[in-house]
Design a protein around this motif. Sequence first.
Motif, mmCIF file in Angstrom:
data_model
loop_
_atom_site.group_PDB
_atom_site.id
_atom_site.type_symbol
_atom_site.label_atom_id
_atom_site.label_comp_id
_atom_site.label_asym_id
_atom_site.label_seq_id
_atom_site.Cartn_x
_atom_site.Cartn_y
_atom_site.Cartn_z
ATOM 1 N N LEU A 66 90.267 87.849 -5.997
ATOM 2 C CA LEU A 66 90.772 89.297 -5.274
ATOM 3 C C LEU A 66 89.776 90.238 -5.924
ATOM 4 O O LEU A 66 90.223 91.463 -5.914
ATOM 5 N N VAL A 67 88.565 89.996 -5.990
ATOM 6 C CA VAL A 67 87.606 90.785 -6.652
ATOM 7 C C VAL A 67 86.314 91.070 -5.279
ATOM 8 O O VAL A 67 86.428 92.256 -4.835
ATOM 9 N N LEU A 68 85.856 90.051 -4.733
ATOM 10 C CA LEU A 68 84.728 89.995 -3.666
ATOM 11 C C LEU A 68 85.604 90.341 -2.411
ATOM 12 O O LEU A 68 85.055 91.196 -1.687
ATOM 13 N N VAL A 69 86.767 90.243 -2.103
ATOM 14 C CA VAL A 69 87.440 90.764 -0.852
ATOM 15 C C VAL A 69 87.768 92.207 -1.104
ATOM 16 O O VAL A 69 87.407 93.132 0.035
ATOM 17 N N MET A 70 87.703 93.021 -2.128
ATOM 18 C CA MET A 70 87.653 94.453 -2.467
ATOM 19 C C MET A 70 86.265 95.065 -2.071
ATOM 20 O O MET A 70 86.102 95.907 -1.427
ATOM 21 N N PHE A 71 85.281 94.221 -2.519
ATOM 22 C CA PHE A 71 83.800 94.403 -2.084
ATOM 23 C C PHE A 71 83.500 94.373 -0.620
ATOM 24 O O PHE A 71 82.815 95.337 -0.076
ATOM 25 N N ALA A 72 84.252 93.413 0.143
ATOM 26 C CA ALA A 72 84.199 93.206 1.432
ATOM 27 C C ALA A 72 85.015 94.320 2.182
ATOM 28 O O ALA A 72 84.172 94.867 3.360
ATOM 29 N N GLY A 73 85.761 94.900 1.631
ATOM 30 C CA GLY A 73 86.553 96.153 2.241
ATOM 31 C C GLY A 73 85.515 97.216 2.058
ATOM 32 O O GLY A 73 85.417 98.224 3.203
ATOM 33 N N GLY A 74 84.884 97.393 1.010
ATOM 34 C CA GLY A 74 83.940 98.508 0.693
ATOM 35 C C GLY A 74 82.606 98.298 1.724
ATOM 36 O O GLY A 74 82.210 99.423 2.351
ATOM 37 N N ALA A 75 82.166 97.137 2.061
ATOM 38 C CA ALA A 75 81.079 96.877 3.065
ATOM 39 C C ALA A 75 81.561 97.208 4.432
ATOM 40 O O ALA A 75 80.878 98.031 5.126
ATOM 41 N N LEU A 76 82.746 96.917 4.672
ATOM 42 C CA LEU A 76 83.288 97.288 6.121
ATOM 43 C C LEU A 76 83.172 98.946 5.937
ATOM 44 O O LEU A 76 82.997 99.542 7.297
ATOM 45 N N ALA A 77 83.885 99.645 4.962
ATOM 46 C CA ALA A 77 83.535 101.107 5.014
ATOM 47 C C ALA A 77 81.879 101.495 5.185
ATOM 48 O O ALA A 77 81.931 102.527 5.896
ATOM 49 N N GLY A 78 81.343 101.001 4.477
ATOM 50 C CA GLY A 78 79.630 101.254 4.627
ATOM 51 C C GLY A 78 79.455 101.037 6.132
ATOM 52 O O GLY A 78 78.565 101.918 6.801
#
Length: 144
Positions: free
Chosen positions: A23-35
């Motif tokens: 459940l770490v990389l999915v949080m970075f995926a959320g950040g990428a979607l925000a980008g």
Amino acid sequence: MGWLWWVGGALVLGILEMLSLDLVLVMFAGGALAGGAAHAMGAPVWGQILAAAVTSVVLLATLRPWLLRHLRERTPLAETNAAALVGRPAVVLATVTSEAGRVKLAGEVWSARTPAGDALPPGTEVRVAQIDGATAVVLPAVPD
């Protein structure tokens, strides 16, 4: 077209999350979607990176702990390997002392010892108090 790179990165991170389950990389995926969303709204590159970083940190600090807590409440911790043997019954095969001995535990022969100076003769039923390396520390079984 730049937002596609952000969405592609989010997809790659999501796939990698399926392999790690941290459940770490999915949080970075959320950040990428925000980008990607920032790019779609016309933000400059530094704004896109800032949006991705801030979103990732917020998700890691808030959503991940909440998800982990609720996952642990729903799924009981299952002990495995040597930890799963603690509390299990065994039978003494060769006299067990505080220094050495042998027991049959879960269908296998284990080296064993007692925590005190007791000597347990062959045939005695015991319970595993702990596993110390490859040695089972045993106590006489208490009748139920």
